[in-house]
Design an enzyme around this catalytic site. Structure first.
Site, PDB file in Angstrom:
ATOM      1  CB  VAL A 152       6.326  23.427  12.181  1.00 43.32           C
ATOM      2  CG1 VAL A 152       6.416  24.369  10.997  1.00 43.32           C
ATOM      3  CG2 VAL A 152       5.828  24.147  13.433  1.00 43.32           C
ATOM      4  CG  LEU A 179      -4.402  34.946  16.718  1.00 49.18           C
ATOM      5  CD1 LEU A 179      -5.629  35.833  16.878  1.00 49.18           C
ATOM      6  CD2 LEU A 179      -4.524  34.066  15.475  1.00 49.18           C
ATOM      7  CB  ALA A 180       1.535  34.847  18.661  1.00 42.95           C
ATOM      8  CE1 TYR A 227       7.358  36.332  24.612  1.00 42.20           C
ATOM      9  CE2 TYR A 227       9.610  35.617  25.006  1.00 42.20           C
ATOM     10  CZ  TYR A 227       8.579  35.883  24.137  1.00 42.20           C
ATOM     11  OH  TYR A 227       8.752  35.684  22.789  1.00 42.20           O
ATOM     12  CE  LYS A 253       9.956  34.003  19.986  1.00 42.61           C
ATOM     13  NZ  LYS A 253       9.661  33.549  18.617  1.00 42.61           N
TER      14      LYS A 253
HETATM   15  P1  NAD Z   1       0.809  35.477  14.830  1.00 44.11           P
HETATM   16  O1  NAD Z   1      -0.164  34.811  15.752  1.00 44.11           O
HETATM   17  O2  NAD Z   1       0.260  36.346  13.794  1.00 44.11           O
HETATM   18  O3  NAD Z   1       1.789  34.415  14.181  1.00 44.11           O
HETATM   19  C1  NAD Z   1       2.169  33.226  14.819  1.00 44.11           C
HETATM   20  C2  NAD Z   1       2.138  32.176  13.742  1.00 44.11           C
HETATM   21  O4  NAD Z   1       2.630  30.918  14.249  1.00 44.11           O
HETATM   22  C3  NAD Z   1       0.722  31.918  13.234  1.00 44.11           C
HETATM   23  O5  NAD Z   1       0.689  32.139  11.840  1.00 44.11           O
HETATM   24  C4  NAD Z   1       0.474  30.469  13.552  1.00 44.11           C
HETATM   25  O6  NAD Z   1      -0.325  29.831  12.573  1.00 44.11           O
HETATM   26  C5  NAD Z   1       1.904  29.942  13.539  1.00 44.11           C
HETATM   27  N1  NAD Z   1       2.007  28.636  14.198  1.00 44.11           N
HETATM   28  C6  NAD Z   1       1.821  28.332  15.511  1.00 44.11           C
HETATM   29  N2  NAD Z   1       1.937  26.998  15.686  1.00 44.11           N
HETATM   30  C7  NAD Z   1       2.219  26.465  14.460  1.00 44.11           C
HETATM   31  C8  NAD Z   1       2.414  25.153  13.990  1.00 44.11           C
HETATM   32  N3  NAD Z   1       2.349  24.078  14.805  1.00 44.11           N
HETATM   33  N4  NAD Z   1       2.690  24.968  12.669  1.00 44.11           N
HETATM   34  C9  NAD Z   1       2.735  26.025  11.827  1.00 44.11           C
HETATM   35  N5  NAD Z   1       2.545  27.289  12.209  1.00 44.11           N
HETATM   36  C10 NAD Z   1       2.271  27.503  13.519  1.00 44.11           C
HETATM   37  O7  NAD Z   1       1.783  36.295  15.820  1.00 44.11           O
HETATM   38  P2  NAD Z   1       3.152  37.069  15.541  1.00 44.11           P
HETATM   39  O8  NAD Z   1       3.302  37.950  16.708  1.00 44.11           O
HETATM   40  O9  NAD Z   1       3.156  37.621  14.179  1.00 44.11           O
HETATM   41  O10 NAD Z   1       4.240  35.919  15.689  1.00 44.11           O
HETATM   42  C11 NAD Z   1       5.215  35.654  14.683  1.00 44.11           C
HETATM   43  C12 NAD Z   1       6.592  35.504  15.314  1.00 44.11           C
HETATM   44  O11 NAD Z   1       7.014  36.767  15.820  1.00 44.11           O
HETATM   45  C13 NAD Z   1       6.645  34.548  16.497  1.00 44.11           C
HETATM   46  O12 NAD Z   1       7.867  33.821  16.441  1.00 44.11           O
HETATM   47  C14 NAD Z   1       6.650  35.483  17.684  1.00 44.11           C
HETATM   48  O13 NAD Z   1       7.207  34.911  18.848  1.00 44.11           O
HETATM   49  C15 NAD Z   1       7.519  36.577  17.121  1.00 44.11           C
HETATM   50  N6  NAD Z   1       7.491  37.842  17.841  1.00 44.11           N
HETATM   51  C16 NAD Z   1       6.313  38.448  18.120  1.00 44.11           C
HETATM   52  C17 NAD Z   1       6.304  39.644  18.811  1.00 44.11           C
HETATM   53  C18 NAD Z   1       5.012  40.321  19.143  1.00 44.11           C
HETATM   54  O14 NAD Z   1       4.989  41.150  20.072  1.00 44.11           O
HETATM   55  N7  NAD Z   1       3.925  40.054  18.446  1.00 44.11           N
HETATM   56  C19 NAD Z   1       7.503  40.240  19.223  1.00 44.11           C
HETATM   57  C20 NAD Z   1       8.705  39.589  18.913  1.00 44.11           C
HETATM   58  C21 NAD Z   1       8.690  38.399  18.226  1.00 44.11           C
END
Ligand code: NAD
Length: 261
Positions: free
Chosen positions: A65, A196-197, A157, A164
């Protein structure tokens, strides 16, 4: 019959089987949606291919992206196969690891700020601009993922909390812009989940323990539970909901004070 029978869904953010986007993909597929997965880069391709096979995804397409040309190419390829799009899931976030550790003021940089906001917030706007054209005339639904750090201060964070907050504001502005075309957009504010994130955030294990001890439901949430709320928000059942941030966090966001031991 599923809640999403025959609906065409483009999902971003599947990286592993622990990804929140993967939980959402499974719920959407179970409810009858047709699936296309967009993956970030070649490094993730083979993993995403395997997951795509599990959910009978019709295509997997690359899209970093940060690259406008890749976003354009994603939608060009999509249009060749699908005449319309019903659902867009944005499940993408990134900030440099060094910024997610310690005091916000001590660890913030211009580059870190720009990168976090570009990938975690602007990308939703960019994807929505393209998706809108394919959703016009239907009953499109878009969804993004947020976290409580947008509303309150959560240790480590840091810049991601700012990104966010910006993302949640974007949902409200986009809801107004997209509403005229009958398109809805909402966010799920998920509780902490080991992905992972999340592993990039210092002290993440403590966040999980703290929620388990203090949340009204006394437990953490799963990607399946987030997925099921996502399926609802993308379905007809939620047809009057737009611009909302729905917490899927065992009720943790309600608290003003933790439990006494
Ligand atoms: P994840 O690591 O599985 O997913 C993060 C995704 O972002 C990955 O698929 C990665 O490839 C993608 N990404 C990062 N940079 C990118 C780029 N330049 N272009 C395209 N894709 C890109 O982790 P997740 O926890 O499933 O995260 C998904 C969403 O959920 C995020 O927005 C995260 O902030 C949000 N979230 C996570 C949690 C948590 O505790 N895990 C809680 C609330 C919200």
């Amino acid at each position: 019959m599923g809640m999403l029978d025959g609906r065409c869904a483009l999902l971003t953010g599947v990286a592993t089987k622990h990804s929140i986007a993967w939980g959402i993909t499974r719920s959407l597929a179970r409810e009858g949606a047709r699936i296309v997965l967009a993956y970030q880069n070649e490094k993730l391709k083979s993993r995403v291919e395997k997951l795509a096979a599990e959910c009978n995804a019709e295509m997997i397409l690359p899209c970093d992206v940060q690259n406008d040309a890749e976003i354009e190419e994603l939608f060009r390829s999509l249009k060749q196969n699908w005449p319309k799009l019903d659902i867009l899931v944005h499940s993408i976030a990134y900030a440099p690891r060094e910024e997610l550790n310690g005091e916000f003021l001590d660890h913030s940089t211009r580059d870190g700020f720009n990168t976090a906001h570009e990938i975690s917030c602007y990308s939703l706007v960019a994807l929505a601009q393209h998706a809108r054209a394919m959703m016009k005339g239907g009953e499109g639904a878009m969804l993004t993922l947020s976290y409580l750090g947008a509303e309150r201060v959560v240790p480590n964070y840091n810049v991601m909390g700012l990104a966010k907050a910006s993302l949640e504001a974007a949902v409200r502005y986009l809801a107004v812009g997209l509403g005229k075309d009958g398109i809805r957009i909402n966010a799920i504010s998920a509780g902490p989940i080991k992905t992972l994130a999340a592993s990039g955030i210092a002290g993440f294990r403590e966040m999980l323990d703290y929620v388990e001890k203090n949340a009204p439901l006394c437990r953490n949430v799963s990607i399946e539970e987030v997925g099921d709320v996502a399926a609802f928000l993308c379905s007809e059942m939620a047809r009057a909901i737009t611009g909302e941030v729905i917490h899927v966090d065992s009720g943790y966001h309600l608290l003003g004070m933790h439990r006494t031991p």
